[in-house]
Design an enzyme around this catalytic site. Structure first.
Site, PDB file in Angstrom:
ATOM      1  N   SER A  76       0.828  -1.207   0.000  1.00 32.70           N
ATOM      2  CA  SER A  76       0.000   0.000   0.000  1.00 32.70           C
ATOM      3  C   SER A  76       0.867   1.263   0.000  1.00 32.70           C
ATOM      4  O   SER A  76       2.017   1.254   0.454  1.00 32.70           O
ATOM      5  CB  SER A  76      -0.909   0.033   1.222  1.00 32.70           C
ATOM      6  OG  SER A  76      -1.687  -1.138   1.289  1.00 32.70           O
TER       7      SER A  76
HETATM    8  N1  SAH Z   1      -0.655  -5.011   4.005  1.00 28.66           N
HETATM    9  C1  SAH Z   1       0.086  -5.263   2.799  1.00 28.66           C
HETATM   10  C2  SAH Z   1      -0.720  -4.872   1.573  1.00 28.66           C
HETATM   11  C3  SAH Z   1      -0.864  -6.015   0.678  1.00 28.66           C
HETATM   12  S1  SAH Z   1      -2.132  -5.906  -0.555  1.00 28.66           S
HETATM   13  C4  SAH Z   1       1.454  -4.613   2.834  1.00 28.66           C
HETATM   14  O1  SAH Z   1       1.743  -3.870   3.778  1.00 28.66           O
HETATM   15  O2  SAH Z   1       2.264  -4.853   1.934  1.00 28.66           O
HETATM   16  C5  SAH Z   1      -3.343  -6.998   0.116  1.00 28.66           C
HETATM   17  C6  SAH Z   1      -2.935  -8.412   0.356  1.00 28.66           C
HETATM   18  O3  SAH Z   1      -4.096  -9.127   0.760  1.00 28.66           O
HETATM   19  C7  SAH Z   1      -2.392  -9.159  -0.861  1.00 28.66           C
HETATM   20  O4  SAH Z   1      -1.123  -9.663  -0.572  1.00 28.66           O
HETATM   21  C8  SAH Z   1      -3.403 -10.297  -1.075  1.00 28.66           C
HETATM   22  O5  SAH Z   1      -2.801 -11.472  -1.529  1.00 28.66           O
HETATM   23  C9  SAH Z   1      -3.985 -10.450   0.322  1.00 28.66           C
HETATM   24  N2  SAH Z   1      -5.319 -11.075   0.404  1.00 28.66           N
HETATM   25  C10 SAH Z   1      -6.369 -10.939  -0.420  1.00 28.66           C
HETATM   26  N3  SAH Z   1      -7.420 -11.652   0.025  1.00 28.66           N
HETATM   27  C11 SAH Z   1      -7.011 -12.257   1.180  1.00 28.66           C
HETATM   28  C12 SAH Z   1      -7.645 -13.146   2.117  1.00 28.66           C
HETATM   29  N4  SAH Z   1      -8.889 -13.579   1.955  1.00 28.66           N
HETATM   30  N5  SAH Z   1      -6.928 -13.559   3.171  1.00 28.66           N
HETATM   31  C13 SAH Z   1      -5.639 -13.154   3.360  1.00 28.66           C
HETATM   32  N6  SAH Z   1      -5.001 -12.334   2.500  1.00 28.66           N
HETATM   33  C14 SAH Z   1      -5.673 -11.884   1.431  1.00 28.66           C
END
Ligand code: SAH
Length: 227
Positions: A76
């Site tokens: 993000s």
């Molecule tokens: N918090 C992260 C942002 C990652 S983007 C950071 O600081 O880098 C969101 C993430 O959510 C992605 O990696 C995606 O694979 C994950 N995601 C999507 N659906 C999900 C679910 N049902 N359970 C766990 N992770 C999930």
């Protein structure tokens, strides 16, 4: 011998350069946009964001935007991480659940402030990489699990706060159930491809109430049967 000194000098220069970029990020992208919580600002001054992104994109790690981290996912934008962290009113006694580990950056920012962080990632490759990188950085108060975050982490519930970093169409009921009394949840809600709403939920006297914070765009919340 001389070559070693030159190499050391170059490494020190580079480390300082990232530190400089990070200070600049906190000042211009975060403090100047209204984030005031000192704990959040200090945490963002500390976490080496460049060490949590793939090596190729390290030079852009402190830019004002989300960045690709593999598997079609993103880390993000720094401001969004700061905003979501501030909104849960973090403190040193809290136990926090994050859904969507991704790079591990949001988890690391939380871990600088709160007591314990539990984070779930649906893509095994990302979860394993984040776990390795966070361990290498010395974050021993973060537990990473690979799986579908829809179900939360019932064995460790209740949580004082829950941060969701992927957008479901509706707030998953198991996450509401796993929020402690007085707890806060920050979550983007809405359809993929459309603008989503960042929502802050609070559980007061057993009732979960939400309010709109801002329009955002997150990657979709996946389910284990969808991938
Ligand atoms: N918090 C992260 C942002 C990652 S983007 C950071 O600081 O880098 C969101 C993430 O959510 C992605 O990696 C995606 O694979 C994950 N995601 C999507 N659906 C999900 C679910 N049902 N359970 C766990 N992770 C999930």
């Amino acid at each position: 011998m001389k070559i070693i000194w030159i190499l050391l000098f170059l490494i020190v220069c580079q480390t300082d350069q990232y530190k400089f970029q990070r200070e600049n990020m906190v000042e211009t992208q975060i403090a100047q946009r209204g984030i005031k919580d000192k704990l959040v600002l200090d945490a963002m001054r500390k976490v080496p964001r460049h060490l949590l992104v793939p090596e190729k994109i390290r030079p852009y790690a402190y830019d004002d935007m989300p960045l690709p981290i593999g598997d079609g996912q993103t880390i993000s934008q720094p401001y969004i991480v700061a905003l979501m962290t501030e909104l849960i009113k973090p403190n040193k006694d809290m136990k926090v659940l994050e859904i969507g580990t991704g790079s591990g950056y949001q988890a690391a920012v939380l871990a600088e402030i709160v007591k314990e962080v539990y984070t779930i990632e649906i893509f095994e490759s990302l979860g394993i990489r984040a776990q390795r990188d966070l361990k290498a950085l010395g974050y021993d108060n973060i537990q990473v699990r690979v799986g579908d975050g829809y179900k939360g982490w019932p064995e460790e519930a209740p949580f004082d706060a829950i941060i969701v970093t992927a957008a479901p169409e509706e707030i998953p009921q198991p996450l509401i159930d796993q929020l402690a009394e007085g707890g806060r949840m920050i979550i983007p809600v809405g359809d993929e491809g459309k603008v989503q709403q960042l929502v802050l939920g609070e559980k007061i006297k057993g009732k979960f109430r939400t309010r709109f914070i801002s329009s955002v765009r997150f990657v979709p919340f996946l389910r284990d049967f969808e991938r």
